[in-house]
Design an enzyme around this catalytic site. Structure first.
Site, short mmCIF file in Angstrom:
data_model
loop_
_atom_site.label_atom_id
_atom_site.label_comp_id
_atom_site.label_asym_id
_atom_site.label_seq_id
_atom_site.Cartn_x
_atom_site.Cartn_y
_atom_site.Cartn_z
CG ASP A 76 -7.31 4.62 -1.89
OD1 ASP A 76 -6.95 5.17 -2.94
OD2 ASP A 76 -7.82 3.48 -1.86
CE LYS A 117 -8.11 0.08 -4.03
NZ LYS A 117 -8.73 1.34 -3.61
P1 NAP Z 1 -16.49 -2.06 -0.68
O1 NAP Z 1 -15.38 -2.44 0.25
O2 NAP Z 1 -17.11 -3.11 -1.53
O3 NAP Z 1 -17.64 -1.37 0.23
C1 NAP Z 1 -18.85 -1.00 -0.37
C2 NAP Z 1 -19.68 -0.23 0.65
O4 NAP Z 1 -20.86 0.24 -0.01
C3 NAP Z 1 -20.14 -1.06 1.83
O5 NAP Z 1 -20.14 -0.26 2.99
C4 NAP Z 1 -21.59 -1.44 1.42
O6 NAP Z 1 -22.44 -1.69 2.52
C5 NAP Z 1 -22.01 -0.17 0.74
N1 NAP Z 1 -23.12 -0.36 -0.18
C6 NAP Z 1 -23.12 -1.06 -1.35
N2 NAP Z 1 -24.34 -0.99 -1.92
C7 NAP Z 1 -25.14 -0.24 -1.10
C8 NAP Z 1 -26.50 0.19 -1.16
N3 NAP Z 1 -27.31 -0.15 -2.16
N4 NAP Z 1 -26.95 0.98 -0.16
C9 NAP Z 1 -26.14 1.35 0.86
N5 NAP Z 1 -24.84 0.95 0.98
C10 NAP Z 1 -24.36 0.17 0.01
O7 NAP Z 1 -16.05 -0.91 -1.69
P2 NAP Z 1 -14.88 0.18 -1.48
O8 NAP Z 1 -13.61 -0.37 -2.00
O9 NAP Z 1 -14.94 0.67 -0.08
O10 NAP Z 1 -15.33 1.34 -2.52
C11 NAP Z 1 -16.45 2.17 -2.27
C12 NAP Z 1 -16.52 3.27 -3.31
O11 NAP Z 1 -15.37 4.14 -3.20
C13 NAP Z 1 -16.51 2.76 -4.76
O12 NAP Z 1 -17.48 3.50 -5.47
C14 NAP Z 1 -15.12 3.08 -5.27
O13 NAP Z 1 -15.09 3.33 -6.65
C15 NAP Z 1 -14.82 4.37 -4.48
N6 NAP Z 1 -13.36 4.63 -4.35
C16 NAP Z 1 -12.86 5.77 -4.90
C17 NAP Z 1 -11.50 6.05 -4.79
C18 NAP Z 1 -10.95 7.32 -5.40
O14 NAP Z 1 -9.72 7.43 -5.55
N7 NAP Z 1 -11.77 8.29 -5.72
C19 NAP Z 1 -10.65 5.17 -4.12
C20 NAP Z 1 -11.20 4.02 -3.56
C21 NAP Z 1 -12.55 3.74 -3.69
P3 NAP Z 1 -22.50 -3.14 3.20
O15 NAP Z 1 -21.34 -3.23 4.15
O16 NAP Z 1 -23.81 -3.17 3.89
O17 NAP Z 1 -22.40 -4.16 2.08
#
Ligand code: NAP
Length: 287
Positions: free
Chosen positions: A109, A73
């Site tokens: 999104d 993305k």
């Molecule tokens: P991303 O850019 O990789 O961001 C991940 C986030 O999670 C970061 O803020 C990270 O913190 C945090 N994180 C990871 N492990 C953690 C832990 N153990 N404790 C606390 N914080 C933690 O991922 P993303 O693309 O934003 O996606 C995030 C979630 O949204 C995923 O589960 C994805 O499947 C979901 N999502 C759902 C949809 C939908 O249509 N329902 C659409 C998009 C995404 P740091 O910055 O400190 O690393």
């Protein structure tokens, strides 16, 4: 459920790594079947290094477009020459539309989340929203909450500098409310949690089997808990909220919402109401 293929079939797809788990083909093909359109939607395993090549294939094969998931993305937002305002603001593309051989990057999104929250009668207007996470999904959640006229948005992230960067990015958006960046430990602050009308998990912690502390009991009894992740069962983030009988939703509705918007962008017509969410719920075993 899937559409029948012919020599004239037009294709859309999702690119990701991994991609096998994607429920987008089930949703889009259910809509094509319901509309009896000679179109089909597939899933392609595209590694991080293959994105440019795979995007060129969209033009070469005269595909309708592609959805992008992890890890593409953010990179797509850097390499596609044409971006919607929303994709530019989110610095993330989840939907690439082929318009007469020119690829347009968009992001559905935030609109998918906003549509789902409004559909569930979640009222954030003038209220405090807490968002855990500061990645791409959190950016979409911030934008959705700004559009729903939240009064205050607190971004709580493990890496506080990332929360601060996200806050600064949205400070320039018109009509923006008060946005604050905090460490994730703020989720145990009972004063803040006691003021929250909506608490959104936009981290990927649950997917990795990891957890962070949150004072669920301090939240008001009408507080809504929303997890962007989704699963057949209540997600680890939602389980304590369910136990306290708080309103709790996972991200399946957002997934369906962004998918319906992508369908309309690819096909220049909306899917039949309810068909894509029903297909998703079927695959999640919730029908
Ligand atoms: P991303 O850019 O990789 O961001 C991940 C986030 O999670 C970061 O803020 C990270 O913190 C945090 N994180 C990871 N492990 C953690 C832990 N153990 N404790 C606390 N914080 C933690 O991922 P993303 O693309 O934003 O996606 C995030 C979630 O949204 C995923 O589960 C994805 O499947 C979901 N999502 C759902 C949809 C939908 O249509 N329902 C659409 C998009 C995404 P740091 O910055 O400190 O690393």
């Amino acid at each position: 459920m899937s559409a029948k293929l012919s020599g004239r079939t037009l294709f859309a797809a999702v690119y990701g790594d991994p991609v096998e788990h994607s429920l987008s083909p089930a949703m889009h093909n259910a809509a094509y079947a319901a509309l009896e359109m000679d179109r089909a939607y597939g899933a392609f395993h595209v590694g991080a290094q293959k994105l440019r090549e795979a995007l060129r294939a969209v033009v070469a094969l005269e595909m309708l477009g592609v959805n992008l998931t992890v890890p593409h993305k953010e990179r797509a937002a850097r390499i596609l020459p044409k971006l919607s305002d929303e994709a530019r603001l989110l610095r993330s593309v989840n939907c690439v539309i082929n318009r007469e051989g020119v690829l347009h990057g968009d992001n559905t999104d935030a609109r998918g989340l906003e549509t789902d929250l409004r559909g569930k009668q979640v009222d954030a207007a003038g209220k405090a929203v807490v968002i855990a996470g500061a990645g791409g999904a959190a950016a979409s959640a911030v934008l959705a909450c700004i559009r729903m006229r939240a009064g205050r948005i607190v971004i709580a992230n493990r890496t506080q500098a990332r929360a601060a960067a996200l806050m600064r990015r949205f400070a320039r958006v018109r009509g923006v409310c008060a946005i604050e960046a905090k460490p994730i430990s703020v989720l145990t602050n009972s004063t803040l949690m006691g003021q929250a009308a909506l608490i959104i998990n936009a981290t990927s912690a649950g997917l990795r089997g990891e957890e962070f502390a949150l004072d669920y009991a301090a939240a008001p009894s009408d507080c809504v808990f929303y997890d962007l992740s989704y699963a057949r069962q209540p997600t680890p983030f939602l389980m304590p909220a369910v136990a306290l009988e708080r309103r709790s939703y996972d991200g399946a509705g957002m997934l369906a919402g962004q998918g319906e918007l992508a369908f309309e962008l690819f096909n220049r017509r909306p899917p039949p109401p309810g068909v894509m969410p029903a297909a998703l719920m079927h695959y999640l075993g919730r029908d």
